[in-house]
Structures are given as structure tokens and as C-alpha cells.
Motif scaffolding. Structure first.
Motif, PDB file in Angstrom:
ATOM      1  N   ILE A   5       0.890  -1.159   0.000  1.00 43.01           N
ATOM      2  CA  ILE A   5       0.000   0.000   0.000  1.00 43.01           C
ATOM      3  C   ILE A   5       0.922   1.202   0.000  1.00 43.01           C
ATOM      4  CG2 ILE A   5      -1.781   1.244   1.266  1.00 43.01           C
ATOM      5  CD1 ILE A   5      -2.378  -1.509   2.652  1.00 43.01           C
ATOM      6  N   GLY A 119      -3.288  -6.117   6.085  1.00 38.39           N
ATOM      7  CA  GLY A 119      -3.142  -5.041   5.109  1.00 38.39           C
ATOM      8  C   GLY A 119      -4.404  -4.810   4.298  1.00 38.39           C
ATOM      9  N   LYS A 120      -5.041  -5.884   3.863  1.00 39.56           N
ATOM     10  CA  LYS A 120      -6.279  -5.755   3.086  1.00 39.56           C
ATOM     11  C   LYS A 120      -7.389  -5.132   3.924  1.00 39.56           C
ATOM     12  CE  LYS A 120      -5.287  -9.488  -0.107  1.00 39.56           C
ATOM     13  NZ  LYS A 120      -5.569 -10.875  -0.478  1.00 39.56           N
ATOM     14  N   ARG A 123      -6.368  -1.347   4.326  1.00 44.31           N
ATOM     15  CA  ARG A 123      -5.882  -0.674   3.111  1.00 44.31           C
ATOM     16  C   ARG A 123      -6.513   0.703   2.893  1.00 44.31           C
ATOM     17  NH1 ARG A 123      -5.522  -4.296  -1.957  1.00 44.31           N
ATOM     18  NH2 ARG A 123      -7.047  -5.362  -0.694  1.00 44.31           N
ATOM     19  N   ARG A 127      -4.279   4.114   2.963  1.00 47.90           N
ATOM     20  CA  ARG A 127      -4.143   4.932   1.743  1.00 47.90           C
ATOM     21  C   ARG A 127      -4.503   6.384   2.027  1.00 47.90           C
ATOM     22  NH1 ARG A 127      -6.676   0.827  -2.543  1.00 47.90           N
ATOM     23  NH2 ARG A 127      -4.741  -0.166  -3.171  1.00 47.90           N
TER      24      ARG A 127
END
Length: 145
Positions: A5, A119-120, A123, A127
Motif C-alpha cells: 500500500i 493489510g487488506k 488498506r 491509503r
């Protein structure tokens, strides 16, 4: 597998300026909209600790160490995890474009099944936070802050 990311931004100044701002880790809370606290120094193996705030996610504590560092190029911070959780590397990278222009990238690299899932899940928040951080660094380096 690896999940990255990241946010990349152009900065209209020599790489020295944003790099010097980034190298002073302890000052990040004074200009970064996501850092509530930051402690550390550049040096191989040097401990680094951040308290970051992400809208919709809340506070995220990062405790790691400087894994790799090259002046005017990059700062990589490894965040230790249990062996079965995978790994996390926070990275800050610079690319020289000319005498008065550079690219800056902030990101997180999640490796390993459990770490990639983390992370998913986060995310969207990361971001948005990375975008705010990059924009603030750009503004400070270009003299707007």
C-alpha cells in the motif's frame, strides 16, 4: 505473496529538503496530520516508535527499528511480528528527478498470510493517511507550511 500500500507524490524541490524533514523523526508530529507521536533516529537497528491516527480506524501504534537506510534515497522500518504473523515494513523512499524536483513514496509492505489479511483490512484507511502524510511533506518541503 506481498501486499503493498503506497502513495507517491512529486515535490518541486531538491531531494535534500524533504529528506532532511523526514530524517528528523521526532519532529513528525509537528507537521504530519497522522502522527500523534514519533520517536527515533536514523541508524541501522535504531528503535523507532510512532503513534498514528487514521480516520475511521483510530490510533495505530508502530514499534520497530530502522532496517535499512540510505541518505537521500530511503528509510525502511521493520515492525517485528510473531513468526506466523508474517512481516510488515514501513517505507519512505525518494527518487531524484532533477536538481529541484523529486518523487517521494510512503508505504507499507505486508508479507505472509496473516499480515496480508491485516493489510487488506486496513488498506482504505492507510491509503487515506499516507495521502495526507505525503501532501503535508510536500507542503512543508515546498515552503507552504
Amino acid at each position: 505473496m506481498v501486499l503493498k500500500i503506497e502513495k507517491r507524490i512529486g515535490i518541486a524541490t531538491a531531494v535534500d529538503t524533504p529528506y532532511e524533514i523526514m530524517a528528523d523523526i521526532n519532529s513528525w508530529p509537528s507537521w504530519s496530520p497522522i502522527h500523534r507521536s514519533a520517536e527515533g533516529r536514523l541508524g541501522f537497528g535504531a528503535p523507532v516508535r510512532f503513534e498514528e491516527y487514521y480516520e475511521g480506524l483510530g490510533t495505530w501504534e508502530i514499534a520497530g527499528f530502522v532496517e535499512d537506510w540510505t541518505p537521500l534515497s530511503h528509510i525502511h522500518i521493520r515492525v517485528p511480528k510473531k513468526f506466523y504473523e508474517g512481516s510488515l515494513i514501513r517505507f519512505y523512499e525518494f527518487e531524484i528527478l532533477s536538481d529541484n524536483a523529486c518523487h517521494f513514496t510512503i508505504g507499507a509492505q505486508f508479507s505472509g498470510f496473516l499480515s496480508e489479511r491485516e493489510g487488506k483490512r486496513y488498506r482504505k484507511f492507510l491509503r487515506e493517511g499516507f495521502d495526507k502524510f505525503a501532501e503535508a511533506l510536500k507542503a512543508k518541503a515546498e515552503g507552504a507550511i
